[in-house]
Design a protein around this motif. Structure first.
Motif, PDB file in Angstrom:
ATOM      1  N   ARG A  79       0.835  -1.209   0.000  1.00 22.23           N
ATOM      2  CA  ARG A  79       0.000   0.000   0.000  1.00 22.23           C
ATOM      3  C   ARG A  79       0.867   1.255   0.000  1.00 22.23           C
ATOM      4  NH1 ARG A  79      -3.873  -3.033   3.440  1.00 22.23           N
ATOM      5  NH2 ARG A  79      -5.807  -3.198   2.213  1.00 22.23           N
ATOM      6  N   THR A  80       1.984   1.207   0.716  1.00 22.30           N
ATOM      7  CA  THR A  80       2.887   2.355   0.730  1.00 22.30           C
ATOM      8  C   THR A  80       3.504   2.576  -0.638  1.00 22.30           C
ATOM      9  OG1 THR A  80       3.416   1.956   3.064  1.00 22.30           O
ATOM     10  CG2 THR A  80       4.937   3.331   1.818  1.00 22.30           C
ATOM     11  N   ARG A  81       3.961   1.509  -1.281  1.00 21.63           N
ATOM     12  CA  ARG A  81       4.560   1.628  -2.611  1.00 21.63           C
ATOM     13  C   ARG A  81       3.549   2.182  -3.618  1.00 21.63           C
ATOM     14  NH1 ARG A  81       9.249  -1.560  -3.738  1.00 21.63           N
ATOM     15  NH2 ARG A  81       9.946  -2.761  -1.937  1.00 21.63           N
ATOM     16  N   VAL A  82       2.356   1.637  -3.597  1.00 17.79           N
ATOM     17  CA  VAL A  82       1.338   2.052  -4.557  1.00 17.79           C
ATOM     18  C   VAL A  82       0.890   3.489  -4.301  1.00 17.79           C
ATOM     19  CG1 VAL A  82      -1.017   1.600  -5.338  1.00 17.79           C
ATOM     20  CG2 VAL A  82       0.557  -0.300  -4.983  1.00 17.79           C
TER      21      VAL A  82
ATOM     22  N   LEU B   1       2.642   6.406  -5.993  1.00 19.64           N
ATOM     23  CA  LEU B   1       2.274   6.719  -7.376  1.00 19.64           C
ATOM     24  C   LEU B   1       0.818   7.164  -7.481  1.00 19.64           C
ATOM     25  CD1 LEU B   1       4.026   3.855  -9.391  1.00 19.64           C
ATOM     26  CD2 LEU B   1       4.850   6.147  -8.864  1.00 19.64           C
ATOM     27  N   GLY B   2       0.202   7.460  -6.348  1.00 16.79           N
ATOM     28  CA  GLY B   2      -1.173   7.922  -6.362  1.00 16.79           C
ATOM     29  C   GLY B   2      -2.196   6.833  -6.517  1.00 16.79           C
ATOM     30  N   GLY B   3      -1.812   5.568  -6.337  1.00 19.43           N
ATOM     31  CA  GLY B   3      -2.728   4.458  -6.523  1.00 19.43           C
ATOM     32  C   GLY B   3      -3.285   3.934  -5.222  1.00 19.43           C
TER      33      GLY B   3
ATOM     34  N   THR C  47      -5.448  -3.750  -7.623  1.00 16.77           N
ATOM     35  CA  THR C  47      -4.533  -2.612  -7.575  1.00 16.77           C
ATOM     36  C   THR C  47      -4.904  -1.615  -8.663  1.00 16.77           C
ATOM     37  OG1 THR C  47      -2.765  -4.076  -6.832  1.00 16.77           O
ATOM     38  CG2 THR C  47      -2.113  -1.904  -7.633  1.00 16.77           C
ATOM     39  N   ARG C  48      -4.999  -0.353  -8.286  1.00 17.34           N
ATOM     40  CA  ARG C  48      -5.254   0.724  -9.243  1.00 17.34           C
ATOM     41  C   ARG C  48      -4.054   1.669  -9.252  1.00 17.34           C
ATOM     42  NH1 ARG C  48     -10.120  -0.064  -6.617  1.00 17.34           N
ATOM     43  NH2 ARG C  48     -11.917  -0.535  -7.954  1.00 17.34           N
ATOM     44  N   LEU C  49      -3.538   1.947 -10.455  1.00 21.47           N
ATOM     45  CA  LEU C  49      -2.401   2.853 -10.600  1.00 21.47           C
ATOM     46  C   LEU C  49      -2.697   3.869 -11.699  1.00 21.47           C
ATOM     47  CD1 LEU C  49       0.891   0.752 -10.377  1.00 21.47           C
ATOM     48  CD2 LEU C  49       0.110   2.530  -8.829  1.00 21.47           C
ATOM     49  N   PRO C  50      -2.694   5.161 -11.372  1.00 25.19           N
ATOM     50  CA  PRO C  50      -2.880   6.175 -12.420  1.00 25.19           C
ATOM     51  C   PRO C  50      -1.622   6.289 -13.278  1.00 25.19           C
ATOM     52  CG  PRO C  50      -2.449   7.234 -10.323  1.00 25.19           C
ATOM     53  CD  PRO C  50      -2.566   5.767 -10.029  1.00 25.19           C
ATOM     54  N   LEU C  51      -1.805   6.528 -14.557  1.00 21.70           N
ATOM     55  CA  LEU C  51      -0.682   6.671 -15.475  1.00 21.70           C
ATOM     56  C   LEU C  51      -0.215   8.114 -15.528  1.00 21.70           C
ATOM     57  CD1 LEU C  51      -1.899   4.434 -18.431  1.00 21.70           C
ATOM     58  CD2 LEU C  51      -0.342   3.834 -16.580  1.00 21.70           C
ATOM     59  N   THR C  52       1.054   8.301 -15.897  1.00 23.93           N
ATOM     60  CA  THR C  52       1.602   9.636 -16.071  1.00 23.93           C
ATOM     61  C   THR C  52       1.200  10.160 -17.436  1.00 23.93           C
ATOM     62  OG1 THR C  52       3.475   9.129 -14.672  1.00 23.93           O
ATOM     63  CG2 THR C  52       3.711  11.002 -16.137  1.00 23.93           C
ATOM     64  N   MET C  53       0.586  11.336 -17.462  1.00 27.72           N
ATOM     65  CA  MET C  53       0.126  11.945 -18.714  1.00 27.72           C
ATOM     66  C   MET C  53       0.873  13.245 -18.935  1.00 27.72           C
ATOM     67  SD  MET C  53      -2.091   9.664 -19.482  1.00 27.72           S
ATOM     68  CE  MET C  53      -2.962  10.449 -20.830  1.00 27.72           C
TER      69      MET C  53
ATOM     70  N   TYR D 294       4.717  16.590 -16.652  1.00 23.28           N
ATOM     71  CA  TYR D 294       4.008  15.319 -16.504  1.00 23.28           C
ATOM     72  C   TYR D 294       3.250  15.336 -15.196  1.00 23.28           C
ATOM     73  CZ  TYR D 294       6.699  13.421 -20.375  1.00 23.28           C
ATOM     74  OH  TYR D 294       7.249  13.193 -21.612  1.00 23.28           O
ATOM     75  N   SER D 295       2.074  14.737 -15.214  1.00 20.53           N
ATOM     76  CA  SER D 295       1.254  14.663 -14.004  1.00 20.53           C
ATOM     77  C   SER D 295       0.528  13.322 -13.989  1.00 20.53           C
ATOM     78  CB  SER D 295       0.235  15.807 -13.959  1.00 20.53           C
ATOM     79  OG  SER D 295      -0.656  15.699 -15.067  1.00 20.53           O
ATOM     80  N   ARG D 296       0.100  12.896 -12.804  1.00 23.81           N
ATOM     81  CA  ARG D 296      -0.600  11.633 -12.671  1.00 23.81           C
ATOM     82  C   ARG D 296      -2.094  11.874 -12.706  1.00 23.81           C
ATOM     83  NH1 ARG D 296       1.864   7.224 -12.526  1.00 23.81           N
ATOM     84  NH2 ARG D 296       4.090   7.193 -12.161  1.00 23.81           N
ATOM     85  N   ARG D 297      -2.786  11.010 -13.403  1.00 23.81           N
ATOM     86  CA  ARG D 297      -4.238  11.119 -13.567  1.00 23.81           C
ATOM     87  C   ARG D 297      -4.905   9.903 -12.917  1.00 23.81           C
ATOM     88  NH1 ARG D 297      -5.374  14.180 -18.194  1.00 23.81           N
ATOM     89  NH2 ARG D 297      -3.977  15.975 -18.225  1.00 23.81           N
ATOM     90  N   GLY D 298      -6.171  10.052 -12.708  1.00 20.56           N
ATOM     91  CA  GLY D 298      -6.966   8.903 -12.271  1.00 20.56           C
ATOM     92  C   GLY D 298      -6.984   8.676 -10.780  1.00 20.56           C
ATOM     93  N   ARG D 299      -6.582   9.659  -9.972  1.00 18.31           N
ATOM     94  CA  ARG D 299      -6.588   9.459  -8.517  1.00 18.31           C
ATOM     95  C   ARG D 299      -8.025   9.453  -8.019  1.00 18.31           C
ATOM     96  NH1 ARG D 299      -1.481  12.721  -5.871  1.00 18.31           N
ATOM     97  NH2 ARG D 299       0.082  11.996  -7.288  1.00 18.31           N
TER      98      ARG D 299
END
Length: 368
Positions: A327-330, A333-335, A350-356, A363-368
């Motif tokens: 959980r800490t690792r994920v 990355l905002g997941g 596991t849900r991980l947002p991709l870098t867009m 670059y920013s992370r989406r999908g949080r």
């Protein structure tokens, strides 16, 4: 640099002492300048070096009191006495603790205000000394807070490093050791010599890999290396993990082209921990299904599920450390990770947002 700055207070001492010797008239003022240099200065130096207790500041304060008395008799101010009085006040603020040092600070501060007030133009001297004394005490308290903050940061860094090493050991070694235990159990229950030989070979290989990982981790710790080198660079690493697990595990990947390289090491670590937990709790014969897709709700979010059915039973319960570290690792990355019972078995999602890439080039992370 920090150590050098801490000793800058010594520079004015020989200058002030030299001026006092050249301008002093009469034995009270000369004695008042020599006494703090001979008796107070060595105590202050030893306290800052950590070679003596801060309780010795009481003796330093006594020496300053005597010197101030001689200055009052001479009716002329000594730069040496003034400076070492201020340094003593600063050290009381920095190293002292409890009501005793507070009382010494108050008494010494009052004495340093009263004695200059007895000199010609004493009111002006008294006001000036009051300001300087407040500055000295403030510097001592500031250094006290700085020292405490440094100790706290050092303790926090040590704890973070301990947790990092513990997480690395768990992530790397638990998978291999679980496999060794399962293989050893299979070999012990089998009468097939060929199966036993194969199991022993795999145990030897797993043990060798575990030892190599331990040596690598120790080597990184000694050389203060950065974070561990990523162990996965693409979806093929996930396929290899599932294939190495055995025929009871299957994987399907339907994500298209993904340029975000940061997600693969994290997904690989989640997959390793999930497969290890299946083997530990459900047993090696439990069916495992791994799927990696794009989330239907959030098209820029990767969704990986690791689900297993019931098995013959594993080697015992775990401590929950692995899931907590995942959980800490994920989360870095905002997941997020969800785990729970699923159709008689267990599922880890596991849900991980991709870098867009944004229009401004960042670059920013989406999908949080």
């Amino acid at each position: 640099m920090r150590r050098l700055i801490a000793w800058l207070w010594l520079i004015p001492v020989p200058l002030a002492f030299g001026i006092d010797l050249l301008t002093s008239t009469g034995w009270p003022l000369i004695t008042g300048a020599v006494l703090p240099v001979a008796a107070v200065l060595p105590i202050l130096i030893r306290i800052q070096l950590g070679r003596t207790s801060a309780r010795m500041l009481g003796i330093a304060v006594l020496g300053v009191f005597v010197a101030l008395g001689l200055v009052a008799i001479a009716a002329s101010m000594s730069l040496t006495v003034l400076w070492l009085s201020l340094v003593t006040l600063a050290m009381l603020g920095r190293f002292g603790s409890g009501p005793g040092p507070i009382a010494l600070i108050a008494v010494l501060a009052v004495a340093n205000i009263i004695v200059p007030s007895l000199l010609p133009d004493g009111l002006i001297f008294g006001l000036a000394f009051t300001t300087v004394i407040i500055v000295a005490i403030s510097i001592g308290l500031m250094l006290r807070f700085t020292d405490r903050s440094f100790v706290e940061r050092k303790a926090t860094a040590a704890e973070a490093e301990r947790r990092r090493i513990a997480t690395e050991l768990h992530d790397v070694i638990a998978h291999e050791v679980t496999g060794i235990v399962v293989l050893a159990q299979a070999a012990g229950r089998s009468d097939n010599a060929q199966l036993t030989s194969t199991a022993l070979q795999k145990i030897e290989a797993s043990g060798t890999r575990a030892l190599e990982e331990i040596r690598r981790l120790v080597s990184e710790t000694r050389t203060e290396a950065a974070s561990r080198t990523p162990i996965a660079e693409g979806p093929q690493a996930l396929r290899d993990r599932v294939e190495a697990y055995g025929q009871r595990a299957q994987i399907s990947i339907d994500t298209g082209e993904i340029d975000d390289e940061a997600v693969w090491p994290v997904l690989d670590r989640v997959l390793v921990e999930s497969l290890t937990n299946v083997r530990r709790h459900a047993g090696p014969d439990a069916p495992v299904t791994v799927s990696l897709t794009m989330s239907e709700e959030r098209p820029t979010t990767l969704l990986m599920t690791v689900a297993n059915g019931p098995g013959s039973g594993g080697i015992g319960a775990g401590s929950g450390t692995g899931l907590s570290s995942l959980r800490t690792r994920v989360s870095h990355l905002g997941g997020s990770i969800d785990a729970g019972v699923h159709e008689g078995g267990w599922m880890v999602r596991t849900r991980l947002p991709l870098t867009m890439k944004r229009d401004d080039g960042y670059y920013s992370r989406r999908g949080r």
